[in-house]
Design a protein around this motif. Structure first.
Motif, PDB file in Angstrom:
ATOM      1  N   ALA A   8     -15.233  -2.468  36.042  1.00  0.00           N
ATOM      2  CA  ALA A   8     -14.298  -3.243  36.853  1.00  0.00           C
ATOM      3  C   ALA A   8     -12.969  -2.499  36.997  1.00  0.00           C
ATOM      4  N   CYS A   9     -12.492  -1.914  35.906  1.00  0.00           N
ATOM      5  CA  CYS A   9     -11.233  -1.164  35.951  1.00  0.00           C
ATOM      6  C   CYS A   9     -11.328   0.033  36.889  1.00  0.00           C
ATOM      7  N   MET A  10     -12.451   0.742  36.835  1.00  0.00           N
ATOM      8  CA  MET A  10     -12.610   1.902  37.707  1.00  0.00           C
ATOM      9  C   MET A  10     -12.694   1.479  39.170  1.00  0.00           C
ATOM     10  N   ALA A  11     -13.318   0.347  39.439  1.00  0.00           N
ATOM     11  CA  ALA A  11     -13.376  -0.157  40.820  1.00  0.00           C
ATOM     12  C   ALA A  11     -11.985  -0.524  41.317  1.00  0.00           C
ATOM     13  N   THR A  32     -17.914  -4.238  27.189  1.00  0.00           N
ATOM     14  CA  THR A  32     -17.102  -3.029  27.329  1.00  0.00           C
ATOM     15  C   THR A  32     -17.444  -2.292  28.610  1.00  0.00           C
ATOM     16  N   LEU A  33     -18.734  -2.153  28.888  1.00  0.00           N
ATOM     17  CA  LEU A  33     -19.158  -1.451  30.094  1.00  0.00           C
ATOM     18  C   LEU A  33     -18.739  -2.223  31.343  1.00  0.00           C
ATOM     19  N   ARG A  88      -5.942   6.259  36.111  1.00  0.00           N
ATOM     20  CA  ARG A  88      -7.365   5.958  35.947  1.00  0.00           C
ATOM     21  C   ARG A  88      -7.881   6.349  34.567  1.00  0.00           C
ATOM     22  N   GLN A  89      -7.475   7.494  34.063  1.00  0.00           N
ATOM     23  CA  GLN A  89      -8.059   7.999  32.823  1.00  0.00           C
ATOM     24  C   GLN A  89      -7.555   7.241  31.590  1.00  0.00           C
ATOM     25  N   HIS A 130     -14.994  10.340  35.295  1.00  0.00           N
ATOM     26  CA  HIS A 130     -13.586  10.035  35.569  1.00  0.00           C
ATOM     27  C   HIS A 130     -12.590  10.778  34.689  1.00  0.00           C
ATOM     28  N   MET A 131     -13.005  11.246  33.522  1.00  0.00           N
ATOM     29  CA  MET A 131     -12.065  11.922  32.626  1.00  0.00           C
ATOM     30  C   MET A 131     -11.946  13.396  32.998  1.00  0.00           C
TER      31      MET A 131
END
Length: 346
Positions: free
Chosen positions: A180-183, A174-175, A193-194, A130-131
């Motif tokens: 969840a945030c990426m979903a 953390t994972l 997103r980043q 994602h980065m």
């Protein structure tokens, strides 16, 4: 030179009366008492599967003028039954230096079901996926590549008692929050997103210093005086200072995400969320913590065969295990633990 203890082979959960014992345990309780035959020790031994009481009778007890909980011991003896419960009769007990002997804490304490190294790799995979902004990617990799930070993250609990309070719990939480945030970014594509991913990865970083972890897992002086939010921002400051290519506005937003992730002042948040990403991080963090609490309640309910939990103070309610749709239950049970996609965990 200290000898290696090797892999633990006898676990408390599988002990049975009449069985001989020769293995390493954590000494959880040590109280001295007096009988007509002389002083004796009331002990409790612990490993990751449970606890068992033990006795050292006189005159053997005189060999141990003092014993303190929280040390590793090699116990030789046998299992006997006392009032329908297992008990260890100790013939020999050697006090050990767990650090020098390379003891694996996950053998003696509750631990994440997924090895921390696998969760760290999964977190790094999220960065790779994602980065796309090189300064963000470089910053995240440098922080996670720090020897001190990496070591702490691989062993730190996620809390003292409430949620993820076990070895590897901080990394598991953390994972879960990061995934969840990426979903949610797929549902709300206008989110940054980043920056959100960076906030998710580091939102609880300070807990690695707020809590001692290990056998005691209590609040440190630093943790009591400052709390994990301030500690986390302070630990990131040197890395932010050494990231000149990372835009100042992005640095500012990251610090806001960390500072506001508890959501409300009454929940310990210095500030309330003021960006969409900050709201998302707060809700993802809260959701992952609560689902872990329910997950642990379900594990206890499995032991008793009940559908309702006792009253749960941190949730301010009892929780119920409903009947699952058959296809849904089958799909959940087929998920690999290595994916960190266990039931009720983000």
């Amino acid at each position: 030179m200290a000898r290696s203890v090797g892999k633990k082979s006898q676990y408390i959960q599988s002990l049975s009366p009449g069985q001989s014992v020769d293995d390493i345990f954590l000494l959880a309780v040590a109280n001295q008492a007096q009988s007509k035959n002389g002083p004796y020790w009331n002990l409790s031994f612990q490993d990751a599967t449970g606890a068992v009481d033990g006795k050292i009778w006189s005159p053997k007890s005189l060999e141990y003028p003092s014993l303190e909980p929280g040390i590793f011991v090699r116990v030789k003896g046998f299992v006997e039954s006392y009032r329908d419960k297992n008990q260890l009769k100790v013939d020999q007990m050697e006090l050990l230096d767990g650090n020098a002997l390379g003891v694996d804490l996950s053998d003696f304490m509750p631990a994440s079901k997924v090895p921390p190294e696998e969760m760290m790799e999964a977190l790094e995979d999220l960065i790779t996926e994602h980065m796309k902004h090189k300064p963000w990617k470089a910053f995240c990799r440098k922080v996670l590549g720090s020897d001190d930070i990496r070591f702490r993250l691989l062993t730190a609990p996620g809390a003292k008692t409430v949620h993820h309070a076990y070895v590897g719990g901080l990394l598991e939480h953390t994972l879960g929050v990061a995934r969840a945030c990426m979903a949610l970014c797929d549902v709300y594509p206008d989110l940054d997103r980043q920056t959100l991913l960076a906030g998710a990865i580091f939102h609880d970083l300070g807990k690695a210093w707020e809590l001692s972890g290990g056998l005691v897992n209590d609040y440190t002086d630093e943790g009591r005086l400052f709390g994990h939010i301030q500690i986390g921002v302070e630990k990131l400051e040197p890395f932010l200072a050494r990231a000149p290519r990372l835009e100042e506005g992005l640095k500012l937003h990251l610090k806001h995400l960390i500072t506001s992730h508890h959501g409300e002042h009454e929940f310990g948040s210095p500030v309330r969320p003021k960006t969409p990403e900050a709201f998302i991080l707060h809700f993802a963090d809260n959701m992952d913590a609560k689902l872990n609490i329910i997950d642990q309640a379900y594990a206890e309910m499995d032991k008793t065969g009940t559908s309702w939990s006792p009253y749960m103070r941190f949730l301010e309610r009892n929780v119920f295990r409903p009947e699952q749709t058959p296809d849904s239950a089958k799909k959940q049970n087929g998920k690999s633990e290595n994916q960190c996609l266990l039931p009720l965990k983000a």
